[in-house]
Design a protein around this motif. Structure first.
Motif, PDB file in Angstrom:
ATOM      1  N   PRO A 172       0.809  -1.232   0.000  1.00 10.28           N
ATOM      2  CA  PRO A 172       0.000   0.000   0.000  1.00 10.28           C
ATOM      3  C   PRO A 172       0.841   1.280   0.000  1.00 10.28           C
ATOM      4  N   GLU A 173       2.057   1.219   0.558  1.00 11.34           N
ATOM      5  CA  GLU A 173       2.884   2.432   0.606  1.00 11.34           C
ATOM      6  C   GLU A 173       3.239   2.949  -0.795  1.00 11.34           C
TER       7      GLU A 173
ATOM      8  N   PHE B 262       0.887  12.075  -5.912  1.00 16.18           N
ATOM      9  CA  PHE B 262       1.089  11.704  -7.320  1.00 16.18           C
ATOM     10  C   PHE B 262       0.199  10.565  -7.799  1.00 16.18           C
ATOM     11  N   ALA B 263      -0.854  10.270  -7.014  1.00 14.32           N
ATOM     12  CA  ALA B 263      -1.674   9.094  -7.315  1.00 14.32           C
ATOM     13  C   ALA B 263      -2.289   9.139  -8.719  1.00 14.32           C
ATOM     14  N   TYR B 264      -2.504  10.337  -9.260  1.00 11.65           N
ATOM     15  CA  TYR B 264      -3.135  10.438 -10.590  1.00 11.65           C
ATOM     16  C   TYR B 264      -2.118  10.711 -11.692  1.00 11.65           C
ATOM     17  N   ASP B 265      -0.852  10.611 -11.353  1.00 10.82           N
ATOM     18  CA  ASP B 265       0.186  10.931 -12.341  1.00 10.82           C
ATOM     19  C   ASP B 265       0.638   9.695 -13.114  1.00 10.82           C
TER      20      ASP B 265
ATOM     21  N   VAL C 115       4.379   7.162  -7.536  1.00  9.25           N
ATOM     22  CA  VAL C 115       5.609   6.602  -6.999  1.00  9.25           C
ATOM     23  C   VAL C 115       5.956   5.291  -7.709  1.00  9.25           C
ATOM     24  N   ASN C 116       4.926   4.508  -7.965  1.00  7.77           N
ATOM     25  CA  ASN C 116       5.118   3.227  -8.620  1.00  7.77           C
ATOM     26  C   ASN C 116       5.630   3.409 -10.051  1.00  7.77           C
ATOM     27  N   SER C 117       5.077   4.407 -10.736  1.00  6.61           N
ATOM     28  CA  SER C 117       5.517   4.727 -12.094  1.00  6.61           C
ATOM     29  C   SER C 117       7.009   5.080 -12.074  1.00  6.61           C
TER      30      SER C 117
ATOM     31  N   LEU D 216       9.839   8.106  -3.006  1.00  3.31           N
ATOM     32  CA  LEU D 216       9.914   6.640  -3.055  1.00  3.31           C
ATOM     33  C   LEU D 216      10.271   6.125  -1.652  1.00  3.31           C
ATOM     34  N   PRO D 217       9.609   5.036  -1.178  1.00  8.49           N
ATOM     35  CA  PRO D 217       9.924   4.534   0.164  1.00  8.49           C
ATOM     36  C   PRO D 217      11.434   4.380   0.376  1.00  8.49           C
TER      37      PRO D 217
END
Lengths: 195, 466
Positions: A37-38, A92-95, B196-198, B264-265
């Motif tokens: 989830p992080e 940045f969830a929508y990026d 962040v994942n991107s 980023l973590p």
């Protein structure tokens, strides 16, 4: 025959071992975090882009703005002093994709939203050197001459699953690319409350 | 062993076509590089909308990484594979078709980037229809390479073939995953991964593009052509084995060093930094192997003009692979990340290590294929010194200006306020940016000597055969 001689004579074994070898780091540092989830946080105040803002973001991408401007304030004293609150993962969830960049030829833009009035951006995009004679930023006046394509932007909103209204899309036909880019500038960083 | 008479002429022609294509795109990429270097200090040279820095930069990086780099990798890898497998390519016509598709793809890539079609992922800018073409090209390459290796006539696979196999596998995995996207039109898509994942997926890809385009295939060339041109065997087979496996294991963990101090973590950043430090060991495995190979007889460095190309290339590789890990440390990153230091670093790898190795391979291979001698060793020596000086001047000026940028951004007055505005800092870069253009011009002159030498060698071979 040593073990490695065996590998050196069997391409299939080499292919399998090499594949496993490159997959270990891939799984631990790239694939596994994806399921935590992080990696998918979302700030409370964060909203999906409006149609006009997304059109602006598309233009920001198209013009390669991220090659000279970052969008991430590091948690360093002078950086927070210069730009404002450091960047949070939940902004940045929508990026898609992220546009943090890798080079700061010009300033970071993560907190540019609301820093200057719209009018400032219009004039600055048209002629950055009028504000800063030493600036090396290209002029983007041509964006004022280009009308937005509402159909295309609607397709983009659909692809991303962002909510929109018919009126919102309708209203785009009178807007220029410059309007969109300025709208995008003004929303950057606004999900984080100003200190 | 009964030596079957194979006819290599068709496949060698394919290799040459890849080399010529790579050189053509190399010229385009270098000239655009010069142009954007001028744009840094003379913004009037931006011609909106198609020729602004923001669009041209992608044409420069893609033109050189994919046009020059991958083009040369295709050609030289085919040559090495045929030599080491003691047979022609398994599918000669497929390889020939690959040359044409490759050139069409690079041309379309350049046009689409100028038109602003970009995924905005560094080194993965090309939009999804072109991504599909790239994947097709890579499958064509993989089929031929693996097919030829499986039907080889030499039981043992030499080190270069291990690196080639690792390249074929890793690039396929990296390219396909990072380019997964939601199409939103013919020339527009959105990254499948968000935020962040991107970032994490992109730099897992981005750094391993360095690992498996600018490192493993170049090491394959180095391990093949260094012994060939010096006549000396590789110093240690055991070191080759250890450094090969540890290199391809470690690279995949290191992408997050591009994201130090971002959201980023932390644990992923730290893991990236630690493995980046460890990466010095396998990288230097190849450096030590290179040095000790030539160390068996340093006379060879004097007598054979190519030895110094390889030794300088591996020296740049050695410097690059110490500087890179140093940059990943948080304290160093906080100073030089996002500054011009980084292009200084990158260009030591690309202009130094990659380009020097590739041109040395071409110097060796081309006369062999054309059954002639190189046109002029004197010109090759001039080429060497020009690119060396151009490269050093480029990187050193960028390191200085990078440190300056970082330091000035951190500078504070006694009352704790910032000492310089961004535009004041930009103004101080101009002399260095101008010097960088000069460095680029010197490097380009060196490369023109090279092109002239190659052109004259081909001409000489033609007039001899007719």
């Amino acid at each position: 025959m040593s073990l490695h001689q065996l590998i050196e004579r069997n391409p299939l074994v080499l292919i399998l071992l090499a594949t496993i070898t490159v997959l270990i780091g891939t799984i631990v540092t790239m694939l596994y975090p994806m399921f935590r989830p992080e990696m998918h946080p979302k700030l409370e105040g964060l909203k999906p882009y409006t149609a006009l803002q997304l059109a602006g973001r598309d233009i920001y991408q198209r013009e390669g703005c991220f090659y000279c401007h970052t969008q991430t304030v590091r948690p360093l004293k002078t950086e927070v002093l210069r730009y404002g609150e450091y960047s949070k993962a939940g902004e940045f969830a929508y990026d898609r994709p992220f546009l943090w960049g890798s080079k700061r030829t010009g300033p970071d833009l993560a907190r540019i939203g609301g820093k200057y009035p719209d009018e400032w951006h219009y004039k600055h995009f048209e002629n950055p050197q009028a504000f800063f004679p030493q600036s090396n930023m290209p002029k983007y006046g041509f964006l004022k001459e280009r009308k937005l394509n509402p159909k295309q932007i609607e397709a983009h909103m659909k692809a991303l699953g962002f909510p929109y209204t018919k009126e919102e899309i309708e209203a785009l036909k009178d807007k220029t690319e410059m309007d969109a880019l300025v709208a995008y500038m003004q929303v950057l960083g606004t999900a984080v409350k100003k200190q | 062993m009964a030596e079957e008479r194979f006819d290599y002429s068709y496949d060698y022609r394919t290799v040459l076509l890849f080399i010529y294509s790579a050189l053509f795109w190399g010229v385009v990429g270098i000239l655009i590089g010069l142009w954007i270097s001028v744009q840094m200090w003379l913004p009037e040279t931006n011609i909106a909308p198609y020729f602004t820095y923001g669009r041209l930069r992608a044409v420069h990086t893609n033109g050189l990484a994919f046009g020059l780099g991958v083009g040369a990798i295709f050609g030289i890898t085919y040559y090495i594979t045929m030599r080491l497998c003691k047979r022609p390519l398994l599918f000669p016509r497929l390889a020939r078709a690959q040359v044409y598709l490759f050139n069409i793809a690079i041309a379309l890539a350049a046009i689409s980037l100028l038109a602003g079609a970009t995924q905005s992922l560094e080194y993965a800018e090309l939009e999804w229809p072109l991504d599909i073409v790239v994947v097709i090209l890579w499958i064509m390459f993989a089929i031929n390479i693996l097919g030829t290796i499986f039907t080889r006539r030499e039981p043992q696979m030499y080190i270069s073939l291990w690196y080639i196999i690792a390249t074929v596998i890793a690039v396929a995995i990296l390219y396909i995953i990072n380019n997964l996207a939601i199409p939103a039109g013919w020339l527009k898509s959105y990254h499948l991964f968000a935020g962040v994942n991107s970032a994490n997926v992109q730099w897992w890809y981005g750094h391993n593009a360095v690992g498996f385009v600018f490192t493993t295939p170049i090491l394959a060339m180095f391990y093949y052509f260094l012994p060939k041109s010096t006549g000396l065997p590789i110093y240690s087979h055991r070191l080759s084995i250890v450094s090969f496996w540890s290199l391809i294991f470690t690279y995949l963990w290191t992408g997050a060093h591009h994201l130090v101090y971002t959201p980023l973590p932390d644990w992923i950043q730290t893991l990236g930094i630690v493995f980046t430090m460890f990466l010095i060991a396998p990288s230097w495995g190849a450096v030590i192997n290179g040095y000790y190979t030539v160390g068996q007889d340093w006379e060879k460095a004097k007598n054979n003009y190519l030895t110094k190309f390889f030794i300088l290339a591996i020296t740049f590789y050695g410097l690059q692979t110490v500087q890179g890990p140093t940059q990943s440390l948080r304290i160093v990153s906080s100073l030089i990340h996002y500054t011009d230091w980084v292009p200084g670093h990158v260009h030591m790898g690309t202009m130094g290590w990659v380009t020097l190795t590739v041109v040395a391979c071409i110097y060796y291979m081309l006369p062999k294929i054309l059954k002639t001698e190189i046109y002029s060793i004197r010109i090759a020596n001039l080429h060497f010194w020009f690119v060396l000086i151009g490269q050093l001047l480029f990187s050193i000026t960028m390191w200085i200006t990078g440190i300056q940028q970082g330091a000035l951004q951190k500078a504070v007055n006694p009352d704790g306020s910032l000492k310089y505005t961004m535009v004041e800092i930009i103004a101080k870069n101009y002399p260095y940016w101008q010097l960088r253009t000069l460095a680029g011009v010197i490097f380009t002159i060196g490369m023109l000597f090279f092109l002239y030498n190659i052109y004259m060698t081909v001409k000489k071979a033609k007039s001899k055969s007719s």
